[in-house]
Design a protein around this motif. Structure first.
Motif, PDB file in Angstrom:
ATOM      1  N   UNK A   1      30.397  77.666 -52.794  1.00 32.82           N
ATOM      2  CA  UNK A   1      30.282  78.631 -51.700  1.00 32.82           C
ATOM      3  C   UNK A   1      29.967  77.909 -50.386  1.00 32.82           C
ATOM      4  N   UNK A   2      30.540  78.408 -49.284  1.00 31.87           N
ATOM      5  CA  UNK A   2      30.335  77.752 -47.987  1.00 31.87           C
ATOM      6  C   UNK A   2      29.056  78.281 -47.342  1.00 31.87           C
ATOM      7  N   UNK A   3      27.977  78.164 -48.097  1.00 32.53           N
ATOM      8  CA  UNK A   3      26.686  78.652 -47.607  1.00 32.53           C
ATOM      9  C   UNK A   3      25.587  77.671 -47.961  1.00 32.53           C
ATOM     10  N   UNK A   4      24.491  77.821 -47.237  1.00 33.56           N
ATOM     11  CA  UNK A   4      23.273  77.053 -47.479  1.00 33.56           C
ATOM     12  C   UNK A   4      22.236  78.020 -48.043  1.00 33.56           C
ATOM     13  N   UNK A   5      21.424  77.568 -48.972  1.00 33.02           N
ATOM     14  CA  UNK A   5      20.365  78.418 -49.501  1.00 33.02           C
ATOM     15  C   UNK A   5      19.135  78.357 -48.606  1.00 33.02           C
ATOM     16  N   UNK A   6      18.606  79.520 -48.254  1.00 32.72           N
ATOM     17  CA  UNK A   6      17.340  79.583 -47.513  1.00 32.72           C
ATOM     18  C   UNK A   6      16.339  80.242 -48.452  1.00 32.72           C
ATOM     19  N   UNK A   7      15.372  79.472 -48.877  1.00 33.13           N
ATOM     20  CA  UNK A   7      14.467  79.934 -49.929  1.00 33.13           C
ATOM     21  C   UNK A   7      13.066  80.114 -49.367  1.00 33.13           C
TER      22      UNK A   7
END
Ligand code: HEC
Length: 492
Positions: free
Chosen positions: A249-255
């Motif tokens: 997926x072309x996303x970054x995880x923000x946790x």
């Protein structure tokens, strides 16, 4: 033995609920099982075994390999090459392995001396698996302060290294926690005060949260996680995607790392990999493996800026590092063997202020805590590039035993050491540039050869310790298969 039974009895009498709560509380901010369980004469018996069969060669200034086995402190100190045992992990302790698995005959029988009996071996193993407690019941390395976590990507295992002694002092076996043998732990982020640490598992599609005593606290699902970066000023942990993922997926995880709640933020380019946070502004930087593009994310207002670098050549930025003062960001490039230097006080769109040519395929970069040097292992060359930030040039290329497909990097909080992890895979057919490494195995392949042939350890990874003052290798720590990402606590 009597003491043990007695304390179990007390625990039951006192009500197990309370005992468990107390145990959980006492474990916070300590290493596993650091509380004194019981006084034990187990160590005394261990020492008697060692006195009978080992100490004739392993004591005093002339001790074989410098390993003294005549006291609890000496056993824990190991030799100057490494630890003799890893508390709670007899299976991976040299003391146990060398006396059972050494190719050419178990030690010390191969020297014509009587070896340990099966009973003695299991007695020693049992002691190690209980944390190698002292006579007073102290658990080995329970008070270690500054910890380095090394992911063993080929072994579903994390090695915990004490940065004072540079010994492996704990292991965290992910399979014992229900993860797969092919979990592929990749990168580790540690809270600045060392209270919690996080690890990405590429193949198990998960990010895990552990406390300081290596208890699994929480986990979340994330497709093909790769690098992790943590903002010390907020509750945010960021996750990119593994190099092994072709179209993640072309996303970054923000946790939100207190509750491990995940949000994803689009970056509009393929394969986001490199990842760093600038703590002052909270800006997050990531780059694509498949396009010359960098994204700056502002999680506060969920905005994003994209920057496309000019030129025809593909760079493939591997990883970023931000300088301790927050002004500079270094980006290593796999295909053009450079370090791009960005001035973060300016907009990224003005491009790198410098492009520093280094050796082949620089991998994870680290700034030293004083901001003066950048270190990066050269993944296809078995060397480490050292860049001086004053002259902004490559000033030294470190080579030596232990460097074999260098991967991760980290520095100690006190600015003494740089740590470089090594894969040492030697996969047949892999192109290895041996021109400058000079290390050749009998087979003609380059790489690190373990100190002892234990039959199953030819591909073990390493963590090479480099002294920052002398810029030279001072130790090679043997870990398990495929050393990848490193994470260190920062607190003093
Ligand atoms: C006759 C002398 C002798 C005896 C007895 C002996 N060792 Fe050793 N030990 C050595 C030598 C020599 C080496 C170095 C091995 C080599 O160079 O291949 C060594 C290496 C080791 C190492 C690896 C140290 C390192 O960091 O490289 C361990 C662990 C070890 N011995 C444990 C033991 C134990 C446990 C016993 C008793 C069961 C024992 N040794 C008995 C001579 C001895």
């Amino acid at each position: 033995m009597k003491t043990t039974l007695f304390s179990i009895f007390l625990l039951v009498l006192g009500g197990s609920k309370i005992a468990v709560t107390e145990l959980a509380e006492s474990r916070t901010n300590t290493l596993p099982n650091s509380q004194i369980y019981y006084k034990s004469d187990q160590y005394q018996e261990v020492q008697e075994i060692l006195n009978g069969k080992c100490v004739s060669c392993h004591s005093g200034p002339a001790a074989a390999r410098g390993l003294e086995l005549d006291s609890w402190e000496h056993i824990l100190a190991g030799s100057k090459h490494g630890e003799a045992l890893i508390p709670f992990d007899a299976e991976r302790s040299l003391l146990s392995e060398i006396t059972t698995k050494l190719v050419g005959g178990p030690h010390p029988e191969e020297l014509g001396e009587p070896g340990l009996t099966d009973d003695e071996k299991s007695f020693l193993n049992n002691w190690i698996d209980r944390g190698a407690p002292s006579r007073e019941g102290l658990i080995a390395f329970a008070d270690a302060e500054h910890l380095l976590y090394a992911a063993n990507q080929g072994d579903a295992l994390i090695s915990v290294i004490d940065m004072e002694s540079n010994l492996v002092i704990r292991t965290v076996d992910l399979q014992e926690l229900g993860f797969s043998a092919n979990a592929q732990p990749h990168h580790i982020a540690v809270e600045p005060d060392g209270s919690y640490w996080y690890v990405s598992l590429i193949s198990d599609n998960a990010i895990l949260k552990f406390d300081r005593s290596n208890t699994l606290i929480d986990k979340l699902t994330f497709e093909r996680p790769g690098l992790l970066a943590l903002d010390p000023n907020t509750n945010k942990l960021y996750a990119g995607r593994s190099m092994a993922a072709v179209s993640p997926p072309q996303t970054i995880g923000i946790i939100d790392r207190s509750g491990m709640d995940l949000e994803e933020m689009g970056v509009f380019f393929p394969r986001p990999h490199a990842l760093a946070v600038e703590p002052e502004s909270g800006a997050v930087y990531t780059a694509s493996l498949a396009a010359n593009q960098i994204a700056t994310l502002y999680p506060e207002d969920e905005s994003i800026e994209l920057f496309t670098m000019g030129g025809e050549k593909m760079h493939t930025i591997v990883q970023f590092a931000v300088s301790p003062d927050g002004q500079w960001m270094a980006g290593t490039t796999e295909l053009t063997s450079s370090i791009f230097l960005f001035d973060l006080t300016k907009n990224i769109e003005t491009g790198p202020v410098d492009t520093i040519l280094v050796n082949s395929a620089p991998w994870h970069p680290s700034f030293t805590p004083d901001g003066q040097w950048i270190y990066a292992g050269n993944n296809r060359e078995n060397t480490v590039s050292v860049v001086d930030m004053n002259s902004r040039t490559l000033v030294k290329v470190i080579e030596g035993n232990g460097l074999s497909q260098p991967h991760g990097s980290a520095t100690s909080h006190d600015g003494r050491y740089v740590y470089i992890s090594n894969r040492n895979l030697e996969t047949p057919g892999m192109q290895m540039n041996s021109s400058s490494s000079g290390i050749t195995l009998p087979s003609g392949k380059t790489g690190y050869q373990p100190r002892y042939d234990l039959g199953d350890n030819s591909q073990i990874g390493t963590v090479v310790v480099i002294d920052i003052y002398s810029q030279s290798i001072v130790k090679v720590i043997e870990i398990e298969k495929y050393g990848s990402g490193l994470g260190a606590s920062r607190a003093n």
